[in-house]
Design an enzyme around this catalytic site. Structure first.
Site, PDB file in Angstrom:
ATOM      1  N   ASP A  29       4.307  -4.698   4.786  1.00 45.22           N
ATOM      2  CA  ASP A  29       3.678  -5.675   5.665  1.00 45.22           C
ATOM      3  C   ASP A  29       2.214  -5.930   5.318  1.00 45.22           C
ATOM      4  O   ASP A  29       1.679  -6.974   5.633  1.00 45.22           O
ATOM      5  CB  ASP A  29       3.761  -5.206   7.116  1.00 45.22           C
ATOM      6  CG  ASP A  29       5.193  -5.129   7.587  1.00 45.22           C
ATOM      7  OD1 ASP A  29       6.026  -5.865   7.037  1.00 45.22           O
ATOM      8  OD2 ASP A  29       5.475  -4.327   8.486  1.00 45.22           O
TER       9      ASP A  29
ATOM     10  N   ASP B 257       4.084  -0.056   1.925  1.00 43.45           N
ATOM     11  CA  ASP B 257       3.805  -0.743   3.171  1.00 43.45           C
ATOM     12  C   ASP B 257       4.008  -2.229   2.922  1.00 43.45           C
ATOM     13  O   ASP B 257       3.116  -2.938   2.505  1.00 43.45           O
ATOM     14  CB  ASP B 257       2.372  -0.448   3.608  1.00 43.45           C
ATOM     15  CG  ASP B 257       2.050  -1.029   4.962  1.00 43.45           C
ATOM     16  OD1 ASP B 257       2.928  -1.678   5.554  1.00 43.45           O
ATOM     17  OD2 ASP B 257       0.924  -0.839   5.433  1.00 43.45           O
TER      18      ASP B 257
ATOM     19  N   ASN C  87       9.645  -3.247  13.797  1.00 41.15           N
ATOM     20  CA  ASN C  87       8.315  -3.810  13.594  1.00 41.15           C
ATOM     21  C   ASN C  87       7.853  -3.910  12.147  1.00 41.15           C
ATOM     22  O   ASN C  87       6.710  -4.244  11.891  1.00 41.15           O
ATOM     23  CB  ASN C  87       7.289  -3.026  14.412  1.00 41.15           C
ATOM     24  CG  ASN C  87       7.241  -1.567  14.044  1.00 41.15           C
ATOM     25  OD1 ASN C  87       8.068  -1.083  13.292  1.00 41.15           O
ATOM     26  ND2 ASN C  87       6.275  -0.855  14.580  1.00 41.15           N
TER      27      ASN C  87
END
Length: 181
Positions: free
Chosen positions: A57, A55, A155
């Protein structure tokens, strides 16, 4: 005192253990700052783990995202080549072309920059930026609803290679050079 190992009767002083660890603090006897520590809530047995996800982000690890995205791009390109698409000439040469937060209009092949109210503020078709008149004609004051399957939201940082490849494929399609063998 701190016991080491399961059932070990050997004990060590906590300070002597931490002195040997490679902390980046100013003196070897200081513990790392709280924000630099890694915490684990339970043991994890890796023999039952089949997949490890990343992940980018929301992680404490600093990835080399350009290298990561170049590899993702190469893998996606290889899949397209395997399917017979003429993409051997494409290169991951402009990673700044796409960024997290853009929206792809899959019906028109456009990258969209949406404001906080849902209106299109800027757009690109392939690598060509759309002018104000063209933007007004295509989108006007229509709200972009990201729930609509027509739109794909980039995103995450993982979306960079996807966006770059998509932009290149749109340009190739417009030129008539994207035909499946």
């Amino acid at each position: 005192k701190h016991a080491v190992g399961y059932g070990s009767s050997t004990t060590y002083d906590k300070t002597s253990l931490t002195n040997e660890l490679p902390y980046s603090s100013s003196t070897p006897t200081q513990s790392p700052k709280r924000e630099s520590r890694v915490f684990c809530s339970r043991d994890l047995k890796l023999e039952n783990i089949k997949v490890i996800g990343y992940d980018m982000d929301y992680t404490i690890v600093h990835y080399k995202w350009r290298e990561w995205e170049a590899l993702a791009y190469a893998c996606a390109k290889a899949c397209l080549e395997y399917l017979g698409f003429p993409v051997s000439d494409l290169e991951f040469d402009d990673p700044d072309l796409a960024c997290r937060g853009l929206v792809i209009d899959t019906e028109r092949g456009n990258f969209l920059k949406i404001d906080r109210h849902g209106f299109v503020r800027r757009a690109m078709h392939g690598k060509r930026r759309l002018g104000a008149e063209e933007l007004e004609e295509l989108y006007g004051r229509k709200l972009v609803d990201l729930r609509d399957r027509r739109f794909s939201f980039l995103n995450t940082l993982f979306s960079v290679s996807e966006g770059v490849l998509y932009s290149q494929l749109v340009s190739k399609l417009d030129s008539g050079a994207l035909v499946r063998d």
